[in-house]
Scaffold this motif. Structure first.
Motif, PDB file in Angstrom:
ATOM      1  N   GLU A 192       0.827  -1.204   0.000  1.00 34.05           N
ATOM      2  CA  GLU A 192       0.000   0.000   0.000  1.00 34.05           C
ATOM      3  C   GLU A 192       0.862   1.256   0.000  1.00 34.05           C
ATOM      4  O   GLU A 192       0.553   2.240  -0.680  1.00 34.05           O
ATOM      5  CB  GLU A 192      -0.927  -0.010   1.212  1.00 34.05           C
ATOM      6  CG  GLU A 192      -2.046  -1.032   1.116  1.00 34.05           C
ATOM      7  CD  GLU A 192      -2.801  -1.184   2.420  1.00 34.05           C
ATOM      8  OE1 GLU A 192      -3.932  -1.725   2.375  1.00 34.05           O
ATOM      9  OE2 GLU A 192      -2.264  -0.785   3.492  1.00 34.05           O
ATOM     10  N   ARG A 195       2.031   1.982  -3.481  1.00 33.96           N
ATOM     11  CA  ARG A 195       0.967   2.520  -4.325  1.00 33.96           C
ATOM     12  C   ARG A 195       0.578   3.940  -3.908  1.00 33.96           C
ATOM     13  O   ARG A 195       0.146   4.739  -4.733  1.00 33.96           O
ATOM     14  CB  ARG A 195      -0.248   1.600  -4.290  1.00 33.96           C
ATOM     15  CG  ARG A 195      -0.079   0.349  -5.143  1.00 33.96           C
ATOM     16  CD  ARG A 195      -1.348  -0.431  -5.246  1.00 33.96           C
ATOM     17  NE  ARG A 195      -1.623  -1.175  -4.019  1.00 33.96           N
ATOM     18  CZ  ARG A 195      -2.844  -1.428  -3.549  1.00 33.96           C
ATOM     19  NH1 ARG A 195      -3.897  -0.948  -4.179  1.00 33.96           N
ATOM     20  NH2 ARG A 195      -2.999  -2.129  -2.452  1.00 33.96           N
ATOM     21  N   ALA A 230      -4.905   2.527  -9.871  1.00 30.10           N
ATOM     22  CA  ALA A 230      -3.815   2.192  -8.954  1.00 30.10           C
ATOM     23  C   ALA A 230      -4.322   1.592  -7.646  1.00 30.10           C
ATOM     24  O   ALA A 230      -3.526   1.309  -6.742  1.00 30.10           O
ATOM     25  CB  ALA A 230      -2.990   3.439  -8.653  1.00 30.10           C
TER      26      ALA A 230
END
Length: 277
Positions: A192, A195, A230
């Motif tokens: 995470e 991203r 994304a």
């Protein structure tokens, strides 16, 4: 210091000695962004007070109040290292004693964006900040621009209520990859976190597109699509007037692109200035 009486006594001592005072309100879990607020406070005042209080009134029923990071000892050490003169860390029952029945609401600025997605949040913010400003009686109070809607809301509240403290905005501090520093970044897994770096990059691309003449709606739609691709689920991506937060259709005045996204169980916010040519 734990009590309002102790805080006020120390501030009175400083004022008697001719010292000016800056306040840095925080919820703790301090990072370099908070310490930048302390530094900005010292750029304007002789003494800096930081408050650490996880304010229950600004969390909704399904938000992260119970798991919000609390690490007072580490925060105190970080503030001492930054030269902060006083840490005000009251207990919840001292901030909201039995029978507490007053709230502060700022209309208009809080109607949408985070206000729409976090009902009651800004009422909680303005209530606790009005108390902190009254308690510390500081000359300046430092707020990060990352929480841009909050900054404008607190500034409006202080002006409307004739609070003498000057509300000062401090530029967002970012990681090397551009992600805005936030205490909630600690919630992100390694995947995470990787991203999340696409969040500011997407806003930069949207800002540049608007500056280059792309229609605002098209630029924002492209940004939303890029975020979703994304795995960043947007609550909103919006271009707003930098002073009023009114929607902007064309770039004629200084504006701000603001966004909130959800990544797993974590909610992130960011914004960028969009200046006219």
């Amino acid at each position: 210091m734990r009590t309002v009486a102790a805080l006020r006594a120390r501030v009175r001592e400083w004022r008697a000695a001719g010292r000016s005072v800056a306040l840095v309100p925080t919820m703790g879990a301090l990072h370099a962004g908070h310490l930048a607020l302390v530094a900005a406070g010292f750029a304007r005042a002789d003494r800096v007070v930081a408050s650490v209080f996880v304010n229950p009134k600004q969390f909704g029923p399904n938000e992260d109040f119970s798991r919000y990071p609390r690490r007072e000892a580490e925060d105190a050490a970080a503030l001492a290292g930054a030269g902060c003169n006083l840490l005000f860390a009251p207990a919840p029952e001292d901030v909201y004693p039995a029978g507490f029945a007053t709230g502060v609401h700022v209309a208009g600025l809080t109607a949408d964006l985070d206000g729409a997605h976090r009902p009651g949040h800004f009422d909680g913010v303005t209530t606790v900040v009005s108390k902190l400003l009254n308690q510390a009686q500081a000359d300046f109070a430092m707020f990060g621009e990352k929480d841009y809607q909050q900054l404008l809301t607190v500034r409006r509240m202080a002006a409307d209520l004739d609070i003498a403290t000057q509300i000062v905005g401090v530029p967002t501090v970012r990681e090397a990859d551009g992600l805005a520093l936030s205490s909630r970044n600690a919630y992100l897994s390694a995947d995470e976190r990787a991203r999340a770096a696409l969040f500011p990059k997407t806003l930069i691309a949207a800002r540049d597109a608007v500056r280059a003449g792309t229609a605002v709606e098209a630029a924002l739609a492209e940004a939303e699509a890029a975020l979703r691709a994304a795995g960043l689920v947007p609550d909103y991506v919006a271009l707003r007037d930098a002073e009023t937060l009114e929607p902007v259709r064309s770039l004629e005045r200084p504006a701000r692109i603001l966004s909130a996204v959800r990544l797993g169980s974590t909610r992130l916010i960011d914004n960028l200035a969009v200046e006219t040519a």
